[in-house]
Design a protein around this motif. Sequence first.
Motif, PDB file in Angstrom:
ATOM      1  N   PRO A 124       0.828  -1.204   0.000  1.00  0.00           N
ATOM      2  CA  PRO A 124       0.000   0.000   0.000  1.00  0.00           C
ATOM      3  C   PRO A 124       0.866   1.259   0.000  1.00  0.00           C
ATOM      4  CG  PRO A 124      -0.685  -1.536   1.721  1.00  0.00           C
ATOM      5  CD  PRO A 124       0.589  -2.060   1.157  1.00  0.00           C
ATOM      6  N   PRO A 125       0.351   2.363  -0.538  1.00  0.00           N
ATOM      7  CA  PRO A 125       1.125   3.601  -0.623  1.00  0.00           C
ATOM      8  C   PRO A 125       1.755   3.967   0.726  1.00  0.00           C
ATOM      9  CG  PRO A 125      -1.009   3.867  -1.672  1.00  0.00           C
ATOM     10  CD  PRO A 125      -1.016   2.520  -1.055  1.00  0.00           C
ATOM     11  N   GLY A 126       3.029   4.361   0.688  1.00  0.00           N
ATOM     12  CA  GLY A 126       3.710   4.790   1.909  1.00  0.00           C
ATOM     13  C   GLY A 126       4.458   3.665   2.597  1.00  0.00           C
ATOM     14  N   ASN A 127       3.933   2.441   2.508  1.00  0.00           N
ATOM     15  CA  ASN A 127       4.570   1.330   3.220  1.00  0.00           C
ATOM     16  C   ASN A 127       5.913   0.930   2.614  1.00  0.00           C
ATOM     17  OD1 ASN A 127       2.418   1.263   4.874  1.00  0.00           O
ATOM     18  ND2 ASN A 127       1.713  -0.776   4.345  1.00  0.00           N
ATOM     19  N   CYS A 128       6.014   1.053   1.296  1.00  0.00           N
ATOM     20  CA  CYS A 128       7.252   0.681   0.613  1.00  0.00           C
ATOM     21  C   CYS A 128       8.408   1.570   1.098  1.00  0.00           C
ATOM     22  CB  CYS A 128       7.041   0.833  -0.885  1.00  0.00           C
ATOM     23  SG  CYS A 128       8.505   0.535  -1.826  1.00  0.00           S
ATOM     24  N   GLU A 129       8.164   2.898   1.075  1.00  0.00           N
ATOM     25  CA  GLU A 129       9.197   3.837   1.505  1.00  0.00           C
ATOM     26  C   GLU A 129       9.544   3.612   2.975  1.00  0.00           C
ATOM     27  OE1 GLU A 129       6.402   4.600   0.061  1.00  0.00           O
ATOM     28  OE2 GLU A 129       6.937   5.446  -1.886  1.00  0.00           O
ATOM     29  N   LEU A 130       8.489   3.368   3.769  1.00  0.00           N
ATOM     30  CA  LEU A 130       8.710   3.198   5.205  1.00  0.00           C
ATOM     31  C   LEU A 130       9.625   2.007   5.474  1.00  0.00           C
ATOM     32  CD1 LEU A 130       6.146   3.614   8.016  1.00  0.00           C
ATOM     33  CD2 LEU A 130       7.620   1.632   8.033  1.00  0.00           C
ATOM     34  N   VAL A 131       9.314   0.891   4.836  1.00  0.00           N
ATOM     35  CA  VAL A 131      10.095  -0.313   5.128  1.00  0.00           C
ATOM     36  C   VAL A 131      11.527  -0.185   4.601  1.00  0.00           C
ATOM     37  CG1 VAL A 131       9.577  -1.801   3.118  1.00  0.00           C
ATOM     38  CG2 VAL A 131       9.808  -2.817   5.363  1.00  0.00           C
ATOM     39  N   LEU A 132      11.692   0.467   3.447  1.00  0.00           N
ATOM     40  CA  LEU A 132      13.047   0.623   2.910  1.00  0.00           C
ATOM     41  C   LEU A 132      13.870   1.597   3.748  1.00  0.00           C
ATOM     42  CD1 LEU A 132      12.413   0.628  -0.948  1.00  0.00           C
ATOM     43  CD2 LEU A 132      13.315  -1.208   0.471  1.00  0.00           C
ATOM     44  N   GLU A 133      13.205   2.647   4.213  1.00  0.00           N
ATOM     45  CA  GLU A 133      13.925   3.600   5.065  1.00  0.00           C
ATOM     46  C   GLU A 133      14.287   2.971   6.404  1.00  0.00           C
ATOM     47  OE1 GLU A 133      14.103   7.569   5.647  1.00  0.00           O
ATOM     48  OE2 GLU A 133      12.315   8.062   4.492  1.00  0.00           O
ATOM     49  N   TYR A 134      13.347   2.211   6.942  1.00  0.00           N
ATOM     50  CA  TYR A 134      13.570   1.626   8.269  1.00  0.00           C
ATOM     51  C   TYR A 134      14.733   0.626   8.227  1.00  0.00           C
ATOM     52  CZ  TYR A 134      12.519  -0.459  12.811  1.00  0.00           C
ATOM     53  OH  TYR A 134      12.611  -0.897  14.102  1.00  0.00           O
ATOM     54  N   TYR A 135      14.785  -0.169   7.143  1.00  0.00           N
ATOM     55  CA  TYR A 135      15.791  -1.233   7.092  1.00  0.00           C
ATOM     56  C   TYR A 135      17.025  -0.859   6.297  1.00  0.00           C
ATOM     57  CZ  TYR A 135      12.453  -4.253   9.318  1.00  0.00           C
ATOM     58  OH  TYR A 135      11.591  -4.792  10.221  1.00  0.00           O
ATOM     59  N   ARG A 161       8.525   0.741  14.933  1.00  0.00           N
ATOM     60  CA  ARG A 161       9.130  -0.599  14.925  1.00  0.00           C
ATOM     61  C   ARG A 161       8.062  -1.652  14.590  1.00  0.00           C
ATOM     62  NH1 ARG A 161       9.868  -4.082  19.786  1.00  0.00           N
ATOM     63  NH2 ARG A 161      11.407  -5.679  19.258  1.00  0.00           N
ATOM     64  N   ILE A 162       6.908  -1.529  15.237  1.00  0.00           N
ATOM     65  CA  ILE A 162       5.826  -2.494  15.009  1.00  0.00           C
ATOM     66  C   ILE A 162       5.364  -2.430  13.559  1.00  0.00           C
ATOM     67  CG2 ILE A 162       3.420  -3.041  15.621  1.00  0.00           C
ATOM     68  CD1 ILE A 162       4.144  -2.102  18.497  1.00  0.00           C
ATOM     69  N   ARG A 163       5.193  -1.194  13.049  1.00  0.00           N
ATOM     70  CA  ARG A 163       4.727  -1.050  11.662  1.00  0.00           C
ATOM     71  C   ARG A 163       5.712  -1.648  10.682  1.00  0.00           C
ATOM     72  NH1 ARG A 163       2.105   4.868  10.734  1.00  0.00           N
ATOM     73  NH2 ARG A 163       2.645   4.603   8.549  1.00  0.00           N
ATOM     74  N   ALA A 164       7.001  -1.328  10.903  1.00  0.00           N
ATOM     75  CA  ALA A 164       8.031  -1.816   9.977  1.00  0.00           C
ATOM     76  C   ALA A 164       8.086  -3.344   9.982  1.00  0.00           C
ATOM     77  CB  ALA A 164       9.391  -1.234  10.366  1.00  0.00           C
ATOM     78  N   HIS A 165       7.987  -3.920  11.173  1.00  0.00           N
ATOM     79  CA  HIS A 165       8.060  -5.384  11.254  1.00  0.00           C
ATOM     80  C   HIS A 165       6.849  -6.044  10.607  1.00  0.00           C
ATOM     81  CE1 HIS A 165      11.674  -6.339  13.463  1.00  0.00           C
ATOM     82  NE2 HIS A 165      11.513  -5.189  14.066  1.00  0.00           N
ATOM     83  N   ARG A 166       5.686  -5.426  10.772  1.00  0.00           N
ATOM     84  CA  ARG A 166       4.490  -6.027  10.163  1.00  0.00           C
ATOM     85  C   ARG A 166       4.570  -5.963   8.643  1.00  0.00           C
ATOM     86  NH1 ARG A 166       0.152  -3.891  14.621  1.00  0.00           N
ATOM     87  NH2 ARG A 166       0.682  -5.471  16.175  1.00  0.00           N
ATOM     88  N   ILE A 167       5.092  -4.849   8.132  1.00  0.00           N
ATOM     89  CA  ILE A 167       5.242  -4.739   6.674  1.00  0.00           C
ATOM     90  C   ILE A 167       6.270  -5.767   6.197  1.00  0.00           C
ATOM     91  CG2 ILE A 167       5.873  -3.237   4.747  1.00  0.00           C
ATOM     92  CD1 ILE A 167       5.101  -0.838   6.574  1.00  0.00           C
ATOM     93  N   ARG A 168       7.347  -5.891   6.971  1.00  0.00           N
ATOM     94  CA  ARG A 168       8.395  -6.856   6.604  1.00  0.00           C
ATOM     95  C   ARG A 168       7.826  -8.274   6.536  1.00  0.00           C
ATOM     96  NH1 ARG A 168      14.379  -7.277   8.878  1.00  0.00           N
ATOM     97  NH2 ARG A 168      14.869  -9.428   8.400  1.00  0.00           N
ATOM     98  N   ALA A 169       6.977  -8.612   7.520  1.00  0.00           N
ATOM     99  CA  ALA A 169       6.394  -9.961   7.540  1.00  0.00           C
ATOM    100  C   ALA A 169       5.555 -10.198   6.288  1.00  0.00           C
ATOM    101  CB  ALA A 169       5.562 -10.141   8.798  1.00  0.00           C
ATOM    102  N   LEU A 170       4.766  -9.177   5.908  1.00  0.00           N
ATOM    103  CA  LEU A 170       3.943  -9.299   4.688  1.00  0.00           C
ATOM    104  C   LEU A 170       4.829  -9.454   3.459  1.00  0.00           C
ATOM    105  CD1 LEU A 170       1.228  -6.544   5.241  1.00  0.00           C
ATOM    106  CD2 LEU A 170       0.895  -9.018   5.277  1.00  0.00           C
TER     107      LEU A 170
END
Lengths: 184, 266
Positions: A124-135, A161-170
Motif C-alpha cells: 500500500p502507498p507509503g509502506n514501501c518507503e517506510l520499510v526501505l527507510e527503516y531497514y 518498529r511495530i509497523r516496519a516489522h508487520r510490513i516486513r512480515a507481509l
Amino acid sequence: MNKQSALTQAAFDSLLAWLDPDREEAGRKYEFIRRRLIKIFTCRGRPDAEELADETINRVILKAPDVVKEYAGDPALYFYGVAQKILLESLRKRPPLFVPPPTARTEEIEQEHECLERCLERLPPGNCELVLEYYRNDKRAKINHRKELAERLGIAPNALRIRAHRIRALLQQCVQTCLEREPA
Amino acid sequence: MNLSSEDQSNIKQYLLGTLTEDARQRVEERLLTEADFFEELLFSEDELVDQYLNEELSGEERGKFEQHFLATPERQQKLRFGKALNRYTSDLPEDAFKRGVETPPAGANWSDRLGAFSRRSQPWAWRAGVALALVVVIVGAWWLSRPRTGGTSPRTFATITLQLSSSNRAEGGQATKVTLPLNADALRISLTLPAHSTPAARYRVKMMKSDGETEPLAIAGQDAQSISIIIPAAQLARGRFALQLFLLGDDGAEQRINGNYFFTVE
C-alpha cells in the motif's frame, strides 16, 4: 460419517466449547494456540514443527471430553503440557539434525531480487518507503535515523518498529509465494 | 506493546537457545498466553537476523545463531529474506531517502514512489537532472553488483584439494592459492577427511573469512576419503579462508574436527 470421525467431531466440539462458549471466538483461540505451538516447536529446533503442533492438538482433542471436567486454568497451558511430552517423544524418535542452509545460487539471488521488487510495488502507498527507510543498511546512524523517521511520521519509535516489522512480515510472505510460483 | 528490557533479553536468549530450562518454560508459557509477548518474539527473530547480517552479534552469539537459531528451514528462509532486503536497501542511492516518506498516489509503482522522494518544489530542469542521475546510479549500482555468471548451474569447475591442518592459522605456504579470475563457473573444493573416518559419517562445513565472518557451506558430494563443496565463481572474493569440519552424531550432537582447511583467493 463413521464412528471414529463422529467421535472425533464430538471431541473436537467439546474442545471448542472448552476454549470459549462462543464458537467463533473458540475457533480464533484454537488458531492462536496452534500458531504458538508451531513457533515453540520451531524455537526448539524442530523442522517438523507443524506436524508436532497438530499431533499435540489431536491428543488434546482426544482427551478433551474428560479434561474439561477436571482441568482448571488457561486451556493454552494444558496444550503446553501435552506439547512438552510430544517434544520429548519426538526427540527420542527423531533427534534434531542440523542441515546448514544451502548457499544461494546466482540465479536464485536474481530471482529473489525480482520478487522483492515486485512485492514492494504491491505494498500500500507509503509502506514501501517506510520499510526501505527503516531497514536501510546504515549501521552507524541507524538509531538516530529511525528516531527521525518516527518523528517525521508523527508516531512513537516503538509504533514505527511495530509497523516496519508487520510490513516486513507481509513482504517476506509475498516474496516466498513469488519464489514458490517462479522458482529459479 | 511495552515489554521490559529484561523480557526482550530473555526472548533473545530463548531464540539463541541459551536459557535455563526453568526460564525457557516461563518464556514458552507466556508465548502461549500473552499476545504481546508472542509478537515481540516475532519482531526479535527479524532483529536477530539483521544483527547477524550486520555483524552486531558477539562471537558466541553468532555461534548459537548458526547452530540453534538456523536449525529449521523456516529460520533459514528468514535469513535468506533478510539478506535479500539488505542487498536491496544497500543498492538504493542515498538520495532516495533524503526527502523522507511521502505518500504517493494510490496505484503508483515503485519507480514513481522513488521519484516522489525528490520531486518537491524543484525547478523542472533540476528535477529532470536529478531523476536522470538517479536512474544512472540505480542502473550502474545494479549492473556493478549483479553476479557475472549466467542463470544456469555451474558446468565448469576449477578444483583444489585441501588437507586438514592442525594449525589454527594459515602460515607460510600452508594455504592453497586460488587465483581470480577463476576461468570456470565454480570452484570445487575437495576436503580430505581425517584418517580412520567412518564412511557413513555425516558432516557439515563452515567457512571462516579473514574478517571473522562465517558462512555455512552445503556439501555437494562425499565418499570414504573426502567431501566436496562447490562455491560459484561469482561468490568468490579475494581473501584468506579457513574451512571447519563438524561431525554430526546420530543424537544431533556436533563434534568439531580439530584443525582447519586453509585456502586463499588472490
